[in-house]
Design an enzyme around this catalytic site. Structure first.
Site, short mmCIF file in Angstrom:
data_model
loop_
_atom_site.label_atom_id
_atom_site.label_comp_id
_atom_site.label_asym_id
_atom_site.label_seq_id
_atom_site.Cartn_x
_atom_site.Cartn_y
_atom_site.Cartn_z
N SER A 282 -3.04 79.16 86.00
CA SER A 282 -1.58 79.50 86.54
C SER A 282 -1.74 79.43 87.83
CB SER A 282 -0.98 80.62 85.84
OG SER A 282 -0.04 81.16 86.65
N LYS A 288 -4.62 84.04 84.14
CA LYS A 288 -4.26 83.27 83.09
C LYS A 288 -5.31 82.06 82.66
CE LYS A 288 -0.63 83.33 81.22
NZ LYS A 288 0.64 83.20 81.28
#
Ligand code: ARG
Length: 463
Positions: A282, A288
């Protein structure tokens, strides 16, 4: 580009060229150039047959053969100038052939029409896709078999309603997808057998008065036989629909598996770790690792089934024989084929790379009272209880464990006996997840022994 003169292929009865809008809606060269290799193969077979039957001279056929090879290399090397005014791949190739070899090119269209030409080209293209899909499916099945073998006896929760149901083995879960993709393989193979008939020689719709040899062109192009009805040959696209049907079902299977990978790779499950090679990060959240490939595979069914619905709707209600509506067949099939191949390859890569998390799978397998059915079965088998009563007694034990905040094997014998006095210590043997899966020995069941037998069977079938 607008051509103000009438068309050189069929302009005899026309005084003016088409309107720019007409040209834009009519032309298919923007996409059917993908049929170039098939179109040239079809023309080469047709030219050779025209010479073999004495319809054209050997020298004309030889000029066509060489000229067509030149056109093919121009296209392959990106040196070919496609013309919208020439509508489609068939007329682009023929016009270029004329520029290269002159008058003999004008004899190539003897005894054929663009209607049987496009039907032949498109069949050849779809046939290649069926073969490519078969190869893609086999590779994916190979990757699944590898995962199944490595974790044939690893335990994990089996779900119904996405609620913990009974423990199953990782190998069993992987092999469920092997069954699905193997059926997809069967559908692809079936479709190929049915579609392998050659339309070439059906001409516009009625066949031809020239003494052509359809067996010869069919054989040359790798078809099993010529198609037996010229009206049908130029006007059906069920071979493309069968491909799209098989592709849709396969994409649906891919979508389900992709959804499981999305769930399993989440922080809440942690059943599998996907490799960096098939994940993305991300731009804002540093922690992420997103399962983008799985999500995109999950979504591909949208356009693939969309293509299926679109072509079915185009074909519906068309009178025999050819109608220009059918030009709308190609983009749908091209797009579906491209995306199916991509999805299969991405799934294969993801499956090969992913690391199932044995400890997390096993911990989850035992939670959620997953062996409650084993307990009920024990009450039936050992105490001779009717199953309905055993179900009720087990339900009370589950409620007891839930109230205590523990799992079934954590209940003491006294606590068990407070629900039913005849329960003895041997009950604990069936409450463990490994014993649970090992006991599911019915054919096709989740026991590692059964799973290994299925792995061995598929390995033999597929090699
Ligand atoms: N481009 C056309 C198609 O894809 C080729 C066949 C044209 N036939 C005709 N009668 N206009 O369907």
């Amino acid at each position: 580009m607008t051509d103000t003169t009438s068309n050189q292929m069929w302009g005899g009865r026309f005084a003016a060229g088409p309107d720019a809008i007409m040209e834009a809606i009519n032309a298919s060269i923007g996409f059917d150039r993908r049929l170039a290799a098939q179109d040239i193969a079809g023309s080469r077979a047709h030219a050779a047959m025209l010479a073999a039957t004495g319809i054209i001279s050997d020298s004309d056929a030889e000029a066509m053969r060489e000229g067509l090879l030149t056109v093919l290399s121009e296209i392959e090397e990106g040196r070919f100038e496609f013309s919208t005014a020439l509508e489609d791949i068939h007329m682009n190739v023929e016009a270029r052939l004329k520029a290269i070899i002159g008058d003999p090119a004008g004899r190539l269209h003897t005894g054929r029409s663009r209607n049987d030409q496009v039907a032949t080209d498109f069949r050849l293209w779809v046939r290649d896709q069926l073969d490519a899909t078969e190869a893609g499916l086999k590779a994916l099945i190979g990757a699944l078999l590898g995962q199944a073998e490595a974790g044939a006896d690893w335990v994990m929760p089996g779900f119904t309603h996405l609620q913990t149901a009974q423990p199953v083995t990782w190998g069993h879960h992987m092999m469920a997808y092997v069954e699905m993709f193997a059926r997809d393989l069967g559908r692809v193979r079936d479709a190929r057998v049915r579609m392998n008939e050659c339309p070439l020689g059906a001409a516009a719709l009625a066949g031809t008065s020239f003494p052509i040899d359809r067996e010869m062109t069919a054989k040359e192009l790798g078809f099993d036989r010529p198609s037996a009805n010229s009206l049908d040959a130029v006007s059906d696209r069920d071979f493309a629909l069968e491909f799209l049907g098989a592709a849709s079902i396969c994409a649906m299977h891919l979508s389900r598996f992709a959804e499981e990978l999305v769930i399993w790779s989440s922080a809440q499950f942690r059943f599998v770790a996907l490799s960096d090679r098939f994940s993305t990060g991300s731009s804002i959240m540093p922690q992420k690792k997103n399962p983008d490939a799985a999500e995109l595979i999950r979504a591909k069914i949208g356009r693939i089934f969309g293509a299926n619905v679109a072509l079915m709707t185009v074909m519906k209600g068309l009178p025999l024989a050819y109608s220009k509506d059918m030009q709308e067949d190609k983009e749908q099939v091209f797009d579906a084929a491209d995306n199916l191949m991509l999805a299969l390859a991405a799934m294969e890569g993801m499956v090969r790379d992913m690391a199932p998390q044995r400890a997390a799978l096993e911990a989850a397998a035992g939670s959620g009272f997953s062996t409650a059915t084993d307990l009920a079965d024990w009450l039936v088998r050992v105490l001779g209880m009717p199953f309905r009563e055993a179900h009720h007694v087990t339900g009370s034990l589950v409620a007891k464990a839930e109230a205590k905040g523990c799992d079934l094997p954590d209940l003491s014998l006294e606590e068990m006996q407070s629900v039913h006095g005849e329960i003895d210590a041997s009950v604990y043997d069936v409450l463990g997840v490994h014993n649970s899966v090992a006991s599911r020995m019915s054919y096709g069941g989740t026991a590692p022994e059964q799973v290994r037998a299925q792995i061995a069977r598929w390995k033999e079938v597929l090699t």
